[in-house]
Write a protein that holds these residues in place. Structure first.
Motif, PDB file in Angstrom:
ATOM      1  N   HIS A   1       0.859  -1.194   0.000  1.00  0.00           N
ATOM      2  CA  HIS A   1       0.000   0.000   0.000  1.00  0.00           C
ATOM      3  C   HIS A   1       0.896   1.246   0.000  1.00  0.00           C
ATOM      4  O   HIS A   1       2.124   1.148   0.147  1.00  0.00           O
ATOM      5  N   GLY A   2       0.257   2.396  -0.184  1.00  0.00           N
ATOM      6  CA  GLY A   2       0.993   3.636  -0.387  1.00  0.00           C
ATOM      7  C   GLY A   2       2.023   3.925   0.683  1.00  0.00           C
ATOM      8  O   GLY A   2       3.184   4.229   0.390  1.00  0.00           O
ATOM      9  N   TYR A   3       1.604   3.821   1.945  1.00  0.00           N
ATOM     10  CA  TYR A   3       2.515   4.188   3.027  1.00  0.00           C
ATOM     11  C   TYR A   3       3.727   3.259   3.055  1.00  0.00           C
ATOM     12  O   TYR A   3       4.860   3.672   3.320  1.00  0.00           O
TER      13      TYR A   3
ATOM     14  N   LEU B   1       6.147   4.306   0.396  1.00  0.00           N
ATOM     15  CA  LEU B   1       6.831   5.517   0.838  1.00  0.00           C
ATOM     16  C   LEU B   1       7.940   5.196   1.851  1.00  0.00           C
ATOM     17  O   LEU B   1       9.066   5.698   1.757  1.00  0.00           O
ATOM     18  N   LYS B   2       7.606   4.320   2.792  1.00  0.00           N
ATOM     19  CA  LYS B   2       8.599   3.969   3.824  1.00  0.00           C
ATOM     20  C   LYS B   2       9.775   3.235   3.231  1.00  0.00           C
ATOM     21  O   LYS B   2      10.934   3.476   3.573  1.00  0.00           O
TER      22      LYS B   2
ATOM     23  N   ALA C   1       2.811  12.280   0.690  1.00  0.00           N
ATOM     24  CA  ALA C   1       1.465  11.973   0.228  1.00  0.00           C
ATOM     25  C   ALA C   1       1.143  12.829  -1.000  1.00  0.00           C
ATOM     26  O   ALA C   1       0.441  12.389  -1.904  1.00  0.00           O
TER      27      ALA C   1
ATOM     28  N   LEU D   1       3.407  11.134  -4.025  1.00  0.00           N
ATOM     29  CA  LEU D   1       3.295   9.694  -4.256  1.00  0.00           C
ATOM     30  C   LEU D   1       2.096   9.333  -5.144  1.00  0.00           C
ATOM     31  O   LEU D   1       2.228   8.571  -6.096  1.00  0.00           O
ATOM     32  N   TYR D   2       0.941   9.941  -4.850  1.00  0.00           N
ATOM     33  CA  TYR D   2      -0.243   9.487  -5.586  1.00  0.00           C
ATOM     34  C   TYR D   2      -0.310  10.039  -7.004  1.00  0.00           C
ATOM     35  O   TYR D   2      -0.966   9.440  -7.856  1.00  0.00           O
TER      36      TYR D   2
ATOM     37  N   ILE E   1       1.666   7.257  -8.556  1.00  0.00           N
ATOM     38  CA  ILE E   1       0.851   6.044  -8.640  1.00  0.00           C
ATOM     39  C   ILE E   1      -0.162   6.167  -9.775  1.00  0.00           C
ATOM     40  O   ILE E   1      -0.358   5.238 -10.556  1.00  0.00           O
ATOM     41  N   LYS E   2      -0.781   7.371  -9.893  1.00  0.00           N
ATOM     42  CA  LYS E   2      -1.789   7.554 -10.949  1.00  0.00           C
ATOM     43  C   LYS E   2      -1.154   7.382 -12.332  1.00  0.00           C
ATOM     44  O   LYS E   2      -1.695   6.700 -13.195  1.00  0.00           O
TER      45      LYS E   2
ATOM     46  N   ASP F   1      -0.249   3.771 -12.924  1.00  0.00           N
ATOM     47  CA  ASP F   1      -1.462   2.985 -13.107  1.00  0.00           C
ATOM     48  C   ASP F   1      -2.026   3.215 -14.514  1.00  0.00           C
ATOM     49  O   ASP F   1      -2.376   2.268 -15.228  1.00  0.00           O
TER      50      ASP F   1
ATOM     51  N   ARG G   1      -8.862  -1.124   4.802  1.00  0.00           N
ATOM     52  CA  ARG G   1      -9.240   0.145   4.180  1.00  0.00           C
ATOM     53  C   ARG G   1      -8.176   0.630   3.205  1.00  0.00           C
ATOM     54  O   ARG G   1      -8.392   1.533   2.441  1.00  0.00           O
ATOM     55  N   ARG G   2      -7.021   0.037   3.276  1.00  0.00           N
ATOM     56  CA  ARG G   2      -5.939   0.523   2.405  1.00  0.00           C
ATOM     57  C   ARG G   2      -6.035  -0.085   1.019  1.00  0.00           C
ATOM     58  O   ARG G   2      -6.569  -1.170   0.849  1.00  0.00           O
ATOM     59  N   ARG G   3      -5.449   0.681   0.048  1.00  0.00           N
ATOM     60  CA  ARG G   3      -5.434   0.162  -1.328  1.00  0.00           C
ATOM     61  C   ARG G   3      -4.037  -0.344  -1.615  1.00  0.00           C
ATOM     62  O   ARG G   3      -3.051   0.329  -1.346  1.00  0.00           O
TER      63      ARG G   3
END
Lengths: 884, 124
Positions: free
Chosen positions: B33-35, B38-39, B53, B56-57, B60-61, B64, B84-86
């Motif tokens: 997932h995103g976090y 990032l880590k 944040a 990063l997205y 990702i976009k 994708d 809840r995470r993607r």
């Protein structure tokens, strides 16, 4: 996150996320927020406050980088999509771009004039400080009296509020040594004149105080236009010499292209070089007035302070020279902003035209909005499918707005092309009102205006269509019943748009109609003489050769003898000026005071004033001015004979009321010479057809020789004699310059140029408005018919006759038209009052105009509804029902 | 530089920005997932590359949309993840592009080495 209580940090983060497109936020917003919170928590635990700040910093800068990039990506997609859609609906695109192009073009064109003439600061350094100083005699009803040399000196030395006070007057001199004597309009100025304006020559130098000393070598500055047009732009012109007034004049410089006020000059000379201004009688006589005066307010001084200062000096002069400033004259002096003086004549016309152009743009907007709404009905499914495929509502609205903006920008581009194409015409138009016309151009401010107009229009029509697309998006995939309510809503908006279009068109048509009727009235005004078949010209004799009055009388006699023998000439006359002479029109009538014998002025009574003209015996016959009473001048009214005068009816009525003026004596030189009135002639409107005839006093040419103009009545087209007459004049005196040679009919037409152009421009705007309103009504009725085809089919199947269907559609169209007309009438009542100053002898609420406009609009509404109504009436019920 | 027709498919994606490459690297050994991405990037680069944040997205976009990564519908082992995470994984295209970028970088380093701009790797 929803369970957590939102902290300030959360709110701040959400706010920062607004930098991203809404779709992006919808896709990744929650996820981003979660990552941000994780990062925040970890940084806070490990690195404390500094770590937390670092996370904030990186996140915010990241958002600021990502936001624009994502917006740009969407814009590229939207533009590509919009271009595809516009290509697909080429008809719609072309009509919308053309409509907006005309609207924006009309506005940009008029704005380019408004910008140059009214908005831009004067092209002089600190132009706001420049003033025109005027003397007035309110008791005489005269607002602008020229200055004499002693007056200029008094105001120059005594004022404390002006940084400079310079004099100006203009004269016509003859430039010799070229193929033909060349008449040059010459500005005669004091040495500091150009320094006052901050104008620096582009070649050579400006005047210096030593140039203005009596006996100094004669020097000239040439205007940019004269240098370019008559001297071929010669770069070596400085130092070259010309012969003028029997003296050698050396060119010392070339002026830059700046507006010249109050009139354009070919060359400028210092006062010492002007034979009139430098004569002793002029220098010492307080009552010999011929100069205009300009000044510059000192830094930090208000116009109020300047006027108070001038009033003090005027008061002092009244005390010191009571003979020159009689108590009843109401003598005063005040300063007027030069910027205002340069533009005040143009202001009302330009503002009316800008408003008219604005209305055209609004109508264009309404038309395109209507087209968009109609198209929205066709695009319902497309939008609904895109919505179903995941495009959010805001994304679709953004797409629709992008399309609107692109159409508006294309419209602006077309508008700019139209505007730049009409620039020459507009400059010619504006030059009738203001010397600033030369500054008209498409500059960055005009470009910004066109861009702003495009943005504003796209917001107006784009948001309307986008607003209704919300319903489309939500209802597009539903059953027809669901879509019906949004369709009804759209129909209402479309109807409102049509009504407003008709109302604005009414306003424009009424404005154009009023201007046109006012113009027609002007053309029908009788000038008081027969202007057909008369050729007139200004005669500029070489001043240096003619120093005595009898020499001028001799010249006049020789000229008339020669001209009268020319075949085709019916009669000829010489006078100091001719009616509608362009030079006289610029400066207006020049009044002077006179005395009536045995009618001394009572205490506080104002001395009578009138205009003067020297005229040869055939003056009235040549112009066809009727002799009302008494006799005209004859050859017996010679220099030695008793002095005589003829007055016009206006003066007779003004000063003698019911008494017979014939036999009374008047004097124009404070009683030194008395002239007996021998006749009364009809009034003439020679300073403009829109102003009442002024009081006029004619004196016999032989007794007061003044060779200013030659007027010739001919048997046929006067211009065919132009060349022969010119030859005859040169035969009499080769040093004579001939200017303003034109038929009086043409000169009369020239005075109507600005009202004609204003009426034409208003007519063009009104025509555009009418076409747009008519196509708007036709369009909406056609759409209504196609949408109601099923219902009309049922009606007809149930027995409705085609004529009833025809009437129904026509009635619907007419109801829209009439509603618009009703609002238009009310708006016209309120707004055309603003046209008052531009109208001649016609009321701004002239019933005939309003009725005609109503008829035109009703006619246009009927015509535009005929095709859809006929289509509705010829619907085959079977086909219509099957179609559904 | 030896090329074949397959390389051309990846060429249109190259060169990758460092941030894009790091995200692909982070996903090379499994979905995250995103976090977590990032880590990993921060740890692997010793904090030299820091994603936020905000950035990063956007990455990702783009990855994708170009098909280099995809969001996974099925979660990793139940109970091990945060529902809840993607989660994202590397696609085959993404893997190939990452490899192509790696070899591009390698070639560049080789060239630099030939010019003695890079020290020889030390023996362990």
């Amino acid at each position: 996150m929803p369970d957590e209580k939102r902290s300030k940090s959360d709110r701040l983060f959400r706010l920062a996320m607004k930098a991203l497109p809404s779709d992006f936020r919808g896709d990744y917003g929650n996820e981003m927020h979660r990552v941000f919170n994780d990062q925040r928590r970890e940084a806070s635990e490990k690195e404390g406050f500094a770590g937390l700040m670092a996370v904030w910093w990186e996140t915010l800068t990241g958002l600021l980088k990502t936001g624009p990039r994502e917006h740009w990506e969407i814009l590229k997609q939207d533009c590509a999509y919009a271009a595809r859609m516009m290509r697909k609906n080429l008809g719609f695109t072309l009509i919308a771009v053309l409509t907006l192009g005309l609207g924006i073009g009309a506005n940009t064109a008029i704005f380019s004039v408004v910008n140059a003439v009214l908005l831009k600061p004067l092209p002089y350094p600190k132009g706001k400080q420049l003033v025109v100083v005027r003397q007035a005699a309110t008791g005489q009803g005269v607002a602008d009296i020229a200055f004499s040399v002693p007056e200029v000196n008094d105001y120059r030395t005594q004022n404390k509020t002006l940084a400079g006070l310079e004099e100006y007057h203009t004269m016509t001199f003859t430039l010799l040594g070229r193929e033909e004597p060349l008449r040059v309009q010459t500005g005669v100025v004091s040495a500091g004149f150009f320094d006052l304006f901050g104008v620096k020559p582009i070649l050579g130098r400006s005047f210096r105080p030593e140039d203005d000393q009596v006996g100094a070598p004669a020097v000239l500055l040439v205007s940019y236009e004269f240098w370019k047009n008559s001297l071929g732009g010669d770069p070596q012109i400085v130092g070259k010499t010309f012969r003028m007034n029997d003296r050698v004049h050396t060119v010392i410089g070339v002026l830059p292209p700046v507006p010249q006020y109050p009139n354009e000059n070919d060359v400028y000379m210092p006062t010492s070089a002007c034979p009139f201004r430098s004569s002793e009688s002029m220098r010492d006589n307080r009552d010999s007035r011929m100069m205009n005066v300009f000044g510059r307010e000192r830094d930090g001084v208000t116009s109020h302070q300047v006027n108070a200062d001038l009033a003090t000096i005027a008061g002092r002069l009244k005390q010191d020279y009571p003979k020159s400033y009689p108590a009843g004259d109401g003598y005063s002096a005040s300063a007027f902003s030069l910027q205002n003086e340069l533009t005040k004549q143009a202001r009302p016309t330009l503002l009316v035209l800008l408003a008219a152009a604005g209305f055209v743009l609004l109508i264009a907007c309404a038309n395109v909005a209507n087209l968009m709404l109609a198209r929205m009905a066709q695009r319902e499914r497309e939008l609904a499918v895109r919505s179903a495929l995941g495009a959010g509502q805001s994304r679709l609205l953004r797409q629709l707005l992008t399309e609107s903006v692109i159409i508006a920008l294309l419209g602006a581009l077309l508008g700019l092309l139209c505007a730049s194409g009409s620039l020459e015409l507009l400059t010619g138009f504006a030059s009738r009102f203001t010397p600033r016309a030369r500054e008209i151009r498409i500059d960055y401010i005009v470009l910004l205006f066109a861009l702003a107009a495009a943005m504003a229009t796209s917001v107006v029509f784009g948001s309307l269509s986008a607003f209704f697309s919300r319903e489309t998006v939500s209802s597009g995939l539903k059953e027809a019943t669901g879509a019906a309510s949004s369709s009804r809503g759209r129909h209402r908006v479309r109807s409102l748009l049509i009504i407003s279009q008709v109302a604005f068109s009414f306003l424009l048509l009424a404005g154009a109609g009023l201007m046109l009727r006012s113009f027609v009235r002007l053309t029908k005004v009788s000038p008081g003489f027969v202007s057909q078949n008369v050729l007139a010209m200004d005669i500029n004799a070489n001043f240096a050769k003619y120093t005595k009055p009898e020499q001028y009388a001799g010249l006049a006699q020789r000229l008339l003898e020669s001209v009268k023998t020319e075949p085709g000439v019916v009669s000829a006359a010489i006078s100091s000026s001719f009616p509608f002479d362009p030079d006289s029109i610029i400066f207006g009538p020049q009044f002077g005071t006179f005395d009536i014998e045995s009618r001394p002025l009572k205490d506080g009574e104002v001395q009578p004033i009138t205009t003067f003209r020297s005229a040869s015996p055939d003056y009235f016959r040549t112009l066809g001015i009727p002799m009302i009473k008494g006799r005209t001048f004859t050859n017996q009214d010679s220099r030695e004979a008793p002095k005589v005068a003829i007055i016009n009816q206006a003066l007779a009525k003004h000063r003698w009321q019911n008494e017979d003026p014939i036999g009374h004596r008047v004097s124009v030189d404070n009683g030194k010479t008395w002239m007996a009135i021998i006749g009364v002639v009809g009034d003439t409107k020679e300073f403009g057809l829109d102003r009442p005839a002024d009081d006029e006093l004619f004196v016999a040419l032989d007794q007061f020789p003044n060779v200013g103009s030659l007027i010739v009545r001919t048997m046929s087209d006067p211009m065919t004699l132009a060349r022969d007459l010119r030859r005859r004049i040169y035969e009499v005196d080769a040093d004579t310059a001939i200017t303003n040679m034109e038929t009086i009919e043409h000169a009369r037409g020239a005075t109507l140029t600005s009202p004609r152009l204003t009426a034409n421009l208003m007519g063009v705007f009104a025509g555009l408005a009418l076409v747009m309103a008519a196509t708007g009504i036709g369009g909406i009725m056609a759409l209504t018919v196609s949408q109601r085809m099923h219902e009309i089919g049922i009606r007809m199947a149930l027995g409705a006759r085609p004529s009833a269907v025809l009437t129904m559609v026509l009635r619907q169209g007419l109801v829209l038209g009439l509603a618009g007309i009703a609002i238009g009438v009310l708006a016209t009542m309120g707004l055309t009052r603003l046209l008052q100053t531009l109208l001649f002898e016609i009321s701004p609420t002239d019933p005939a105009t309003l009725v005609s406009v109503t008829c035109v609009l009703i006619g246009a509404a009927i015509v535009s509804c005929v095709v859809p109504a006929w289509r509705a009436a010829s619907i085959d019920p079977l086909v219509a029902l099957r179609f559904e | 530089m030896p090329t074949n027709s397959k390389d051309h498919i990846f060429d249109e994606h190259l060169p990758l920005t460092p941030a894009l490459f790091h995200v692909l690297l982070a996903l090379a050994d499994g979905e995250k997932h995103g976090y977590a991405i990032l880590k990993e990037v921060t740890q692997r680069t010793n904090g030299k590359v820091k994603l936020s944040a905000g950035t990063l997205y956007g990455i990702i976009k783009r990855l994708d949309e170009s098909g280099m990564i995809s969001e996974i519908a099925a979660r990793p082992e139940i109970g091990m993840d945060d529902e809840r995470r993607r989660y994202y994984r590397l696609t085959e295209l993404g893997r190939q592009v990452a490899m192509a970028e790696a070899s591009r970088l390698e070639e560049m380093v080789e060239m630099a080495r030939a010019k003695r701009l890079v020290r020889k790797p030390r023996l362990a």
